[in-house]
Design an enzyme around this catalytic site. Structure first.
Site, PDB file in Angstrom:
ATOM      1  N   ARG A 152      25.769 -40.243 -19.816  1.00 33.25           N
ATOM      2  CA  ARG A 152      26.470 -39.053 -19.712  1.00 33.25           C
ATOM      3  C   ARG A 152      27.413 -38.871 -18.502  1.00 33.25           C
ATOM      4  O   ARG A 152      27.120 -39.755 -17.541  1.00 33.25           O
ATOM      5  CB  ARG A 152      25.404 -37.890 -19.803  1.00 33.25           C
ATOM      6  CG  ARG A 152      24.472 -38.025 -18.730  1.00 33.25           C
ATOM      7  CD  ARG A 152      23.613 -36.843 -18.048  1.00 33.25           C
ATOM      8  NE  ARG A 152      24.456 -36.273 -17.255  1.00 33.25           N
ATOM      9  CZ  ARG A 152      24.917 -36.644 -16.212  1.00 33.25           C
ATOM     10  NH1 ARG A 152      24.418 -37.666 -15.585  1.00 33.25           N
ATOM     11  NH2 ARG A 152      25.750 -35.978 -15.459  1.00 33.25           N
ATOM     12  N   GLY A 153      27.991 -37.686 -18.503  1.00 29.89           N
ATOM     13  CA  GLY A 153      28.850 -37.616 -17.369  1.00 29.89           C
ATOM     14  C   GLY A 153      30.227 -38.189 -17.720  1.00 29.89           C
ATOM     15  O   GLY A 153      30.263 -39.417 -18.167  1.00 29.89           O
ATOM     16  N   ALA A 154      31.315 -37.347 -17.301  1.00 26.62           N
ATOM     17  CA  ALA A 154      32.550 -37.874 -18.017  1.00 26.62           C
ATOM     18  C   ALA A 154      33.064 -39.394 -17.441  1.00 26.62           C
ATOM     19  O   ALA A 154      33.302 -40.218 -18.456  1.00 26.62           O
ATOM     20  CB  ALA A 154      33.677 -36.784 -17.426  1.00 26.62           C
ATOM     21  N   ARG A 174      31.164 -36.719 -28.516  1.00 26.13           N
ATOM     22  CA  ARG A 174      31.200 -35.391 -27.457  1.00 26.13           C
ATOM     23  C   ARG A 174      32.694 -35.197 -27.358  1.00 26.13           C
ATOM     24  O   ARG A 174      33.496 -36.024 -26.879  1.00 26.13           O
ATOM     25  CB  ARG A 174      30.468 -35.851 -26.135  1.00 26.13           C
ATOM     26  CG  ARG A 174      28.825 -36.256 -26.586  1.00 26.13           C
ATOM     27  CD  ARG A 174      28.033 -36.203 -25.228  1.00 26.13           C
ATOM     28  NE  ARG A 174      27.871 -34.867 -24.576  1.00 26.13           N
ATOM     29  CZ  ARG A 174      27.672 -34.556 -23.240  1.00 26.13           C
ATOM     30  NH1 ARG A 174      27.329 -35.499 -22.657  1.00 26.13           N
ATOM     31  NH2 ARG A 174      27.386 -33.278 -23.041  1.00 26.13           N
ATOM     32  N   GLN A 186      20.066 -31.652 -15.445  1.00 27.31           N
ATOM     33  CA  GLN A 186      20.756 -32.831 -14.876  1.00 27.31           C
ATOM     34  C   GLN A 186      20.647 -32.631 -13.372  1.00 27.31           C
ATOM     35  O   GLN A 186      20.487 -33.579 -12.605  1.00 27.31           O
ATOM     36  CB  GLN A 186      22.154 -32.964 -15.277  1.00 27.31           C
ATOM     37  CG  GLN A 186      22.379 -33.565 -16.824  1.00 27.31           C
ATOM     38  CD  GLN A 186      22.695 -32.324 -17.534  1.00 27.31           C
ATOM     39  OE1 GLN A 186      21.885 -31.095 -17.391  1.00 27.31           O
ATOM     40  NE2 GLN A 186      23.211 -32.483 -18.539  1.00 27.31           N
ATOM     41  N   ASP A 235      34.782 -32.465 -16.384  1.00 25.86           N
ATOM     42  CA  ASP A 235      34.723 -33.083 -17.692  1.00 25.86           C
ATOM     43  C   ASP A 235      36.065 -33.361 -18.185  1.00 25.86           C
ATOM     44  O   ASP A 235      36.226 -34.338 -18.844  1.00 25.86           O
ATOM     45  CB  ASP A 235      33.690 -32.557 -18.296  1.00 25.86           C
ATOM     46  CG  ASP A 235      32.540 -32.582 -18.050  1.00 25.86           C
ATOM     47  OD1 ASP A 235      31.604 -33.663 -18.394  1.00 25.86           O
ATOM     48  OD2 ASP A 235      31.985 -31.806 -17.164  1.00 25.86           O
ATOM     49  N   ASN A 261      33.656 -27.810 -16.827  1.00 27.75           N
ATOM     50  CA  ASN A 261      32.455 -28.558 -16.102  1.00 27.75           C
ATOM     51  C   ASN A 261      31.311 -28.015 -16.881  1.00 27.75           C
ATOM     52  O   ASN A 261      31.293 -27.160 -17.738  1.00 27.75           O
ATOM     53  CB  ASN A 261      32.692 -28.369 -14.620  1.00 27.75           C
ATOM     54  CG  ASN A 261      31.633 -29.309 -14.000  1.00 27.75           C
ATOM     55  OD1 ASN A 261      31.553 -30.549 -14.167  1.00 27.75           O
ATOM     56  ND2 ASN A 261      30.634 -28.962 -13.205  1.00 27.75           N
ATOM     57  N   LYS A 262      30.051 -28.480 -16.470  1.00 29.87           N
ATOM     58  CA  LYS A 262      28.613 -28.126 -17.032  1.00 29.87           C
ATOM     59  C   LYS A 262      28.598 -26.495 -16.818  1.00 29.87           C
ATOM     60  O   LYS A 262      29.030 -26.066 -15.923  1.00 29.87           O
ATOM     61  CB  LYS A 262      27.792 -28.813 -16.129  1.00 29.87           C
ATOM     62  CG  LYS A 262      26.130 -28.289 -16.808  1.00 29.87           C
ATOM     63  CD  LYS A 262      25.923 -28.771 -18.080  1.00 29.87           C
ATOM     64  CE  LYS A 262      26.379 -30.024 -18.473  1.00 29.87           C
ATOM     65  NZ  LYS A 262      26.169 -30.370 -20.124  1.00 29.87           N
TER      66      LYS A 262
HETATM   67  O1  MRU Z   1      26.509 -33.043 -20.387  1.00 30.64           O
HETATM   68  P1  MRU Z   1      26.680 -33.974 -19.339  1.00 30.64           P
HETATM   69  O2  MRU Z   1      25.534 -34.328 -18.561  1.00 30.64           O
HETATM   70  O3  MRU Z   1      27.446 -35.113 -19.741  1.00 30.64           O
HETATM   71  O4  MRU Z   1      27.621 -33.064 -18.550  1.00 30.64           O
HETATM   72  C1  MRU Z   1      28.889 -33.666 -17.800  1.00 30.64           C
HETATM   73  C2  MRU Z   1      28.648 -33.494 -16.578  1.00 30.64           C
HETATM   74  O5  MRU Z   1      27.853 -34.450 -16.037  1.00 30.64           O
HETATM   75  C3  MRU Z   1      28.902 -32.640 -15.532  1.00 30.64           C
HETATM   76  O6  MRU Z   1      29.570 -31.450 -16.152  1.00 30.64           O
HETATM   77  C4  MRU Z   1      29.554 -33.076 -14.455  1.00 30.64           C
HETATM   78  O7  MRU Z   1      29.439 -32.118 -13.409  1.00 30.64           O
HETATM   79  C5  MRU Z   1      30.927 -33.748 -14.638  1.00 30.64           C
HETATM   80  S1  MRU Z   1      31.040 -35.401 -14.819  1.00 30.64           S
HETATM   81  C6  MRU Z   1      31.189 -36.089 -13.224  1.00 30.64           C
END
Ligand code: MRU
Length: 348
Positions: free
Chosen positions: A53-55, A96, A201, A242, A251-252
């Site tokens: 996970r994470g962009a 996703r 997370q 993201d 973002n999250k």
């Molecule tokens: O749903 P996730 O865990 O894939 O969420 C994405 C993220 O990790 C966050 O939004 C993060 O802050 C950006 S990606 C470096």
């Protein structure tokens, strides 16, 4: 697979077995296990369930996914393998929708196939390009960290949300990359990590990563951010992203709330992300925000915490308008308002 052989990258290619290997992030911090994806289905499952996970890490997953599709393809013609990779790419990208890096990684690797003269070259070029994406991610995060660390002062307490650390990238991290660089420059930095409901997370991964690096971290619930900012306990907020459109940072979920509170209290709100996270052509209204399973709110792990039949709204991301952002930190440098995204684009 085996217990984690740290230090390893979050996601990588196993040249012995020709598979994708990754740290299973759903098990952190209790268990440190490396899993292997041998098929596109298993990769898609790993992405959907946030094992990776994470962009930026998803950018690498997309690239390695196309390389895997090339490796397992039985196609004997260039047209055949190209068609298979495009199909696999669409399947991977659809897992996703919000983090732009996933389709960016897929498209970048599919793009190099055009230069291949036969299926052997297609397989080779795909893997080389995927590997390059991963290597570049590490280098860009280092550059981004070096630019961003100049915004932090010795003694700062930085609040962050979700995990924009090495686990969200191939290594190092975006928001946490900035913090890591500041610490390496001898600055005393303390971090407040929001737990990041519903999948935690922040508590499971960010707190763990920082403790591994011996960077002081204090965990709070997401709803405490207003309290700690009003109390003067936060000097700066740094988050990852993201997707960054012309007018907003995706973002999250919860990030927007923190940005409003930071603005109210005059606390700088920084966004750290590589250029691959920018979506130069689009606006907030064009972007699909991923809706996740209601059970993520009805259960905590296997433990029921809400009526089973309750209606649930569970968006994984929110959009923070650019007017709430104090600076964008990229590998090309730091950008201040008014943000002219074309400047970021020109340098990339
Ligand atoms: O749903 P996730 O865990 O894939 O969420 C994405 C993220 O990790 C966050 O939004 C993060 O802050 C950006 S990606 C470096």
């Amino acid at each position: 697979m085996a217990d984690m052989l740290i230090p390893m990258r979050t996601i990588d290619w196993d040249y012995t077995n020709n598979t994708i290997i990754m740290i299973d992030q759903t098990l952190l911090p209790r268990e440190k296990r490396v899993i292997e994806c041998r098929t596109i289905d298993s990769l898609c499952e790993a992405i959907k369930s946030l094992r990776v996970r994470g962009a930026p890490a998803l950018g690498a997953a997309g690239g390695f996914g196309v390389a895997l599709a090339a490796h397992i393809s039985n196609a004997t013609t260039l047209a055949g393998i190209t068609h298979e990779l495009e199909t696999a790419g669409k399947t991977i990208s659809a897992t996703r929708p919000t983090a732009v890096n996933l389709s960016w990684g897929v498209n970048r690797v599919i793009g190099v196939i055009e230069e291949a003269k036969n299926t052997r070259e297609a397989r080779m070029f795909a893997l080389d390009e995927a590997r390059l994406i991963a290597d570049e991610d590490v280098a860009k995060n280092r550059q981004l960290g070096e630019h961003g660390e100049k915004l932090l002062e010795d003694g700062d307490t930085v609040m962050t949300h979700c995990n924009a650390g090495k686990m969200a990238c191939v290594d190092r991290g975006t928001a946490l990359g900035v913090i890591r660089s500041a610490v390496e420059h001898g600055k005393d930095i303390k971090v407040i990590s929001c737990e990041t409901r519903p999948l935690n997370q922040g508590s499971r991964i960010t707190a763990w990563e920082l403790m591994e690096d011996k960077i002081p971290v204090t965990l709070i619930t997401d709803s405490m951010s207003g309290h700690v900012m009003r109390k003067g306990m936060v000097d700066k907020v740094i988050v990852g992203a993201d997707r960054i459109t012309q007018d907003a940072v995706f973002n999250k979920i919860g990030t927007y709330t923190h940005s409003v509170i930071a603005k109210e209290h005059g606390i700088p709100f920084y966004v750290a992300a590589p250029v691959s996270t920018f979506d130069f052509e689009q606006f907030e209204e064009d972007i699909e925000i991923e809706l996740r399973s209601p059970d993520e709110l009805r259960f905590f792990g296997n433990y029921q915490i809400a009526p089973l039949e309750v209606d649930v709204y569970n968006p994984a991301f929110d959009a923070t308008p650019m007017e709430n952002v104090s600076a964008l930190i990229t590998e090309n440098g730091v950008y201040y308002p008014p943000f002219l995204l074309d400047e970021v684009k020109i340098k990339s």
